[in-house]
Write a protein that holds these residues in place. Structure first.
Motif, PDB file in Angstrom:
ATOM      1  N   GLU A  24     -36.219  70.405  33.315  1.00  0.00           N
ATOM      2  CA  GLU A  24     -35.238  69.438  32.258  1.00  0.00           C
ATOM      3  C   GLU A  24     -35.092  70.422  31.031  1.00  0.00           C
ATOM      4  OE1 GLU A  24     -38.933  68.798  32.717  1.00  0.00           O
ATOM      5  OE2 GLU A  24     -38.299  68.316  34.705  1.00  0.00           O
ATOM      6  N   ARG A  25     -35.815  71.185  30.657  1.00  0.00           N
ATOM      7  CA  ARG A  25     -35.440  71.826  29.322  1.00  0.00           C
ATOM      8  C   ARG A  25     -34.283  72.977  29.752  1.00  0.00           C
ATOM      9  NH1 ARG A  25     -39.452  76.461  27.037  1.00  0.00           N
ATOM     10  NH2 ARG A  25     -37.626  77.923  27.033  1.00  0.00           N
ATOM     11  N   PHE A  26     -34.326  73.555  30.890  1.00  0.00           N
ATOM     12  CA  PHE A  26     -33.276  74.702  31.287  1.00  0.00           C
ATOM     13  C   PHE A  26     -32.261  73.968  31.304  1.00  0.00           C
ATOM     14  CE2 PHE A  26     -31.391  77.724  34.053  1.00  0.00           C
ATOM     15  CZ  PHE A  26     -31.220  78.577  32.977  1.00  0.00           C
ATOM     16  N   ALA A  27     -32.142  72.735  32.133  1.00  0.00           N
ATOM     17  CA  ALA A  27     -30.823  71.979  32.076  1.00  0.00           C
ATOM     18  C   ALA A  27     -30.277  71.382  30.649  1.00  0.00           C
ATOM     19  CB  ALA A  27     -31.135  70.589  33.029  1.00  0.00           C
ATOM     20  N   ALA A  28     -31.171  71.204  29.755  1.00  0.00           N
ATOM     21  CA  ALA A  28     -30.751  70.848  28.493  1.00  0.00           C
ATOM     22  C   ALA A  28     -30.068  72.030  27.902  1.00  0.00           C
ATOM     23  CB  ALA A  28     -31.773  70.276  27.689  1.00  0.00           C
ATOM     24  N   THR A  29     -30.577  73.199  27.953  1.00  0.00           N
ATOM     25  CA  THR A  29     -30.129  74.636  27.270  1.00  0.00           C
ATOM     26  C   THR A  29     -28.511  74.789  27.766  1.00  0.00           C
ATOM     27  OG1 THR A  29     -32.175  75.408  27.065  1.00  0.00           O
ATOM     28  CG2 THR A  29     -30.408  76.988  27.221  1.00  0.00           C
ATOM     29  N   LEU A  30     -28.352  74.342  29.447  1.00  0.00           N
ATOM     30  CA  LEU A  30     -27.123  74.588  29.907  1.00  0.00           C
ATOM     31  C   LEU A  30     -26.188  73.678  29.529  1.00  0.00           C
ATOM     32  CD1 LEU A  30     -28.720  75.839  33.447  1.00  0.00           C
ATOM     33  CD2 LEU A  30     -27.692  77.354  31.608  1.00  0.00           C
ATOM     34  N   GLY A  31     -26.556  72.400  29.402  1.00  0.00           N
ATOM     35  CA  GLY A  31     -25.865  71.187  29.112  1.00  0.00           C
ATOM     36  C   GLY A  31     -25.047  71.548  27.751  1.00  0.00           C
ATOM     37  N   ALA A  32     -26.084  71.729  26.761  1.00  0.00           N
ATOM     38  CA  ALA A  32     -25.616  72.122  25.374  1.00  0.00           C
ATOM     39  C   ALA A  32     -24.572  73.096  25.270  1.00  0.00           C
ATOM     40  CB  ALA A  32     -26.749  72.479  24.457  1.00  0.00           C
ATOM     41  N   ARG A  33     -24.429  74.107  26.205  1.00  0.00           N
ATOM     42  CA  ARG A  33     -23.398  75.496  26.390  1.00  0.00           C
ATOM     43  C   ARG A  33     -22.115  75.026  27.355  1.00  0.00           C
ATOM     44  NH1 ARG A  33     -28.466  76.290  24.381  1.00  0.00           N
ATOM     45  NH2 ARG A  33     -28.492  78.175  22.895  1.00  0.00           N
ATOM     46  N   GLY A  34     -21.980  73.721  27.618  1.00  0.00           N
ATOM     47  CA  GLY A  34     -21.139  73.388  28.526  1.00  0.00           C
ATOM     48  C   GLY A  34     -20.936  73.935  29.733  1.00  0.00           C
ATOM     49  N   ILE A  35     -22.490  73.966  30.283  1.00  0.00           N
ATOM     50  CA  ILE A  35     -22.260  74.618  31.744  1.00  0.00           C
ATOM     51  C   ILE A  35     -22.694  73.663  32.838  1.00  0.00           C
ATOM     52  CG2 ILE A  35     -23.702  76.293  33.265  1.00  0.00           C
ATOM     53  CD1 ILE A  35     -24.015  77.976  30.663  1.00  0.00           C
ATOM     54  N   SER A  36     -22.056  73.329  33.867  1.00  0.00           N
ATOM     55  CA  SER A  36     -22.525  72.476  34.763  1.00  0.00           C
ATOM     56  C   SER A  36     -22.812  73.023  36.145  1.00  0.00           C
ATOM     57  CB  SER A  36     -21.409  71.180  34.698  1.00  0.00           C
ATOM     58  OG  SER A  36     -20.214  71.834  35.265  1.00  0.00           O
ATOM     59  N   ASN A  37     -22.922  72.308  37.025  1.00  0.00           N
ATOM     60  CA  ASN A  37     -23.548  72.881  38.223  1.00  0.00           C
ATOM     61  C   ASN A  37     -22.283  73.693  39.067  1.00  0.00           C
ATOM     62  OD1 ASN A  37     -25.297  70.587  37.910  1.00  0.00           O
ATOM     63  ND2 ASN A  37     -26.412  71.733  39.513  1.00  0.00           N
ATOM     64  N   ASP A  38     -21.274  73.514  38.728  1.00  0.00           N
ATOM     65  CA  ASP A  38     -19.984  74.263  39.115  1.00  0.00           C
ATOM     66  C   ASP A  38     -19.387  75.054  38.458  1.00  0.00           C
ATOM     67  OD1 ASP A  38     -18.850  72.466  37.537  1.00  0.00           O
ATOM     68  OD2 ASP A  38     -17.408  71.607  39.181  1.00  0.00           O
ATOM     69  N   THR A  39     -19.885  75.440  37.200  1.00  0.00           N
ATOM     70  CA  THR A  39     -19.438  76.405  36.396  1.00  0.00           C
ATOM     71  C   THR A  39     -19.791  78.080  37.060  1.00  0.00           C
ATOM     72  OG1 THR A  39     -19.900  75.097  34.373  1.00  0.00           O
ATOM     73  CG2 THR A  39     -19.604  77.425  33.968  1.00  0.00           C
ATOM     74  N   HIS A  40     -18.665  78.992  36.926  1.00  0.00           N
ATOM     75  CA  HIS A  40     -18.920  80.345  37.167  1.00  0.00           C
ATOM     76  C   HIS A  40     -19.652  80.901  36.117  1.00  0.00           C
ATOM     77  CE1 HIS A  40     -17.313  84.261  38.684  1.00  0.00           C
ATOM     78  NE2 HIS A  40     -18.807  84.286  38.569  1.00  0.00           N
ATOM     79  N   VAL A  41     -20.814  81.143  35.928  1.00  0.00           N
ATOM     80  CA  VAL A  41     -21.275  81.918  34.795  1.00  0.00           C
ATOM     81  C   VAL A  41     -21.277  83.492  34.867  1.00  0.00           C
ATOM     82  CG1 VAL A  41     -23.618  81.845  33.764  1.00  0.00           C
ATOM     83  CG2 VAL A  41     -22.878  79.931  34.367  1.00  0.00           C
ATOM     84  N   VAL A  42     -20.831  83.966  33.674  1.00  0.00           N
ATOM     85  CA  VAL A  42     -20.935  85.526  33.641  1.00  0.00           C
ATOM     86  C   VAL A  42     -21.823  85.948  32.443  1.00  0.00           C
ATOM     87  CG1 VAL A  42     -19.511  87.605  33.613  1.00  0.00           C
ATOM     88  CG2 VAL A  42     -18.772  85.427  34.623  1.00  0.00           C
ATOM     89  N   ALA A  43     -22.735  86.233  32.575  1.00  0.00           N
ATOM     90  CA  ALA A  43     -23.813  86.923  31.630  1.00  0.00           C
ATOM     91  C   ALA A  43     -23.588  88.184  31.209  1.00  0.00           C
ATOM     92  CB  ALA A  43     -25.370  86.581  32.187  1.00  0.00           C
ATOM     93  N   TYR A  44     -24.129  88.565  30.137  1.00  0.00           N
ATOM     94  CA  TYR A  44     -24.107  89.954  29.532  1.00  0.00           C
ATOM     95  C   TYR A  44     -25.153  90.104  28.377  1.00  0.00           C
ATOM     96  CZ  TYR A  44     -21.099  88.852  25.667  1.00  0.00           C
ATOM     97  OH  TYR A  44     -20.580  88.155  24.342  1.00  0.00           O
ATOM     98  N   ASP A  45     -25.599  91.489  28.140  1.00  0.00           N
ATOM     99  CA  ASP A  45     -26.613  91.639  27.033  1.00  0.00           C
ATOM    100  C   ASP A  45     -26.395  93.079  26.524  1.00  0.00           C
ATOM    101  OD1 ASP A  45     -28.177  93.260  28.857  1.00  0.00           O
ATOM    102  OD2 ASP A  45     -29.481  91.876  29.318  1.00  0.00           O
ATOM    103  N   ASP A  46     -27.223  93.522  25.804  1.00  0.00           N
ATOM    104  CA  ASP A  46     -27.374  94.814  25.493  1.00  0.00           C
ATOM    105  C   ASP A  46     -28.752  95.454  25.741  1.00  0.00           C
ATOM    106  OD1 ASP A  46     -28.775  93.377  23.611  1.00  0.00           O
ATOM    107  OD2 ASP A  46     -27.633  94.395  21.594  1.00  0.00           O
ATOM    108  N   ARG A  47     -29.334  94.913  26.674  1.00  0.00           N
ATOM    109  CA  ARG A  47     -30.738  95.521  27.017  1.00  0.00           C
ATOM    110  C   ARG A  47     -30.647  95.856  28.366  1.00  0.00           C
ATOM    111  NH1 ARG A  47     -30.522  96.072  22.428  1.00  0.00           N
ATOM    112  NH2 ARG A  47     -31.762  95.022  20.617  1.00  0.00           N
ATOM    113  N   TYR A  48     -29.651  96.442  28.888  1.00  0.00           N
ATOM    114  CA  TYR A  48     -29.430  96.934  30.207  1.00  0.00           C
ATOM    115  C   TYR A  48     -29.684  96.050  31.090  1.00  0.00           C
ATOM    116  CZ  TYR A  48     -29.293 101.707  27.882  1.00  0.00           C
ATOM    117  OH  TYR A  48     -28.909 102.627  27.158  1.00  0.00           O
ATOM    118  N   GLY A  49     -29.186  94.663  31.080  1.00  0.00           N
ATOM    119  CA  GLY A  49     -29.255  93.769  32.032  1.00  0.00           C
ATOM    120  C   GLY A  49     -30.586  92.982  31.997  1.00  0.00           C
TER     121      GLY A  49
END
Lengths: 256, 81
Positions: free
Chosen positions: A61-86
């Motif tokens: 439920e907590r993770f779902a809330a994190t995603l929902g607040a960023r406009g991510i739904s089940n069919d979103t294509h999520v592309v992630a990046y960082d500066d810590r070698y992935g």
């Protein structure tokens, strides 16, 4: 695992696509200082559930809330990046995978490279509409301490320790292969090619006919290895999020 | 003077970082310092409060103090060997 790793030209071409959401896993101050245009920020702390010394996956439920607040739904294509070698992006994508997400990719180079090459940056936070996310847990992606104990003498399972050789020498789960995560990184990319990964894995007795469980200290570098195994085509891969921090502190678990 | 009153020569704010990076960044910073100098590390990642002192002590450096600097933020003082 087609299109799991994407390159900078791909991101530049597709960053505005409807249904695509870029996720920046860096620290909030770094994100606000300049990020790929359109990216939302999810600090890695929001992807972990820490109790005492141990990092668990966040409750659904907590993770779902994190995603929902960023406009991510089940069919979103999520592309992630960082500066810590992935390592941060991989842990986030692992958690998405655990909760049943299917459309996801990762920028195959560190953010520093994107920035260093002078590509467009945006400051501030883009306005995104809230969405609803429904987690669908895939329990076969996760290993618990009990799962590992059950499989210790199972020839059909191979444990992989992704920590440094020094940490491995100081104590590890019996029978585990030492495969430091840094050995999977290419000089200019976050991963060696799938062919090179398969060769490295075979050398360590990690073969696709066996179930593989990877672990480290906190489930971060083992998430990087989890995605290496998936890219190499291994069909049965689990990650032990509580990892050696939990295992090592338990006086009843065997150590080698 | 108590150990926690020691004036650090350098400060490293690792808030928002998790394993393995707090240990890696601390080791990297200590390498750049002169023997006897003191580094102050701030972290909000509870496991690092154990991992950083363990890793640095194994390298022979002296962990002068660990404690909570403010709610949820921990301070570690390390003297380079």
């Amino acid at each position: 695992m087609e299109n799991f790793l994407v390159d900078i030209p791909w991101v530049l071409q597709h960053r505005g696509d409807p249904g695509l959401r870029l996720v920046d896993l860096r620290r909030p101050a770094d994100y606000l200082g300049g990020h790929i245009p359109g990216a939302v920020n999810i600090p890695i702390g929001e992807v972990l559930h820490i109790t005492g010394q141990v990092a668990h996956v966040p409750p659904a439920e907590r993770f779902a809330a994190t995603l929902g607040a960023r406009g991510i739904s089940n069919d979103t294509h999520v592309v992630a990046y960082d500066d810590r070698y992935g390592t941060y992006a991989c842990r986030f994508l692992y958690t998405l995978d655990l909760y049943g997400h299917t459309r996801m990719s990762m920028l195959g180079v560190n953010f520093d490279r994107y920035q260093g090459e002078g590509h467009p940056l945006e400051t501030g936070t883009p306005a995104v509409p809230r969405s609803t996310y429904t987690p669908r847990t895939q329990a076969d992606r996760l290993a618990t301490k009990a799962d590992v104990l059950d499989r210790l003498k199972d020839p059909g399972t191979r444990l992989v320790d992704t920590r440094s050789p020094q940490e491995f020498m100081m104590g590890h789960i019996p029978g585990a292969a030492s495969l430091p995560w840094m050995s999977l990184i290419a000089p200019d990319r976050l991963y060696r090619s799938p062919e090179e990964l398969r060769a490295l894995l075979r050398e360590k007795g990690v073969t696709p006919d066996r179930e593989v469980i990877c672990y480290c200290n906190m489930g971060m570098t083992s998430s990087h290895t989890y995605w290496a195994l998936r890219q190499a085509g291994y069909p049965r891969v689990r990650m032990y999020p509580e990892s050696y921090t939990e295992w090592g502190m338990d006086p009843t678990t065997p150590k080698e | 003077m108590t150990e926690t009153a020691v004036q650090p020569h350098k400060k490293l704010d690792l808030s928002g970082e998790v394993c393995p990076w707090p240990v890696i960044f601390t080791q990297k910073e200590v390498k750049k310092m002169a023997p006897g100098e003191v580094l102050e590390v701030l972290t909000d990642n509870l496991p690092s409060v154990t991992n950083i002192p363990d890793a640095l002590a194994k390298e022979g450096h002296q962990v002068l103090a660990t404690g909570e600097a403010s709610p949820g933020v921990y301070r570690i003082l390390i003297r380079k060997k």
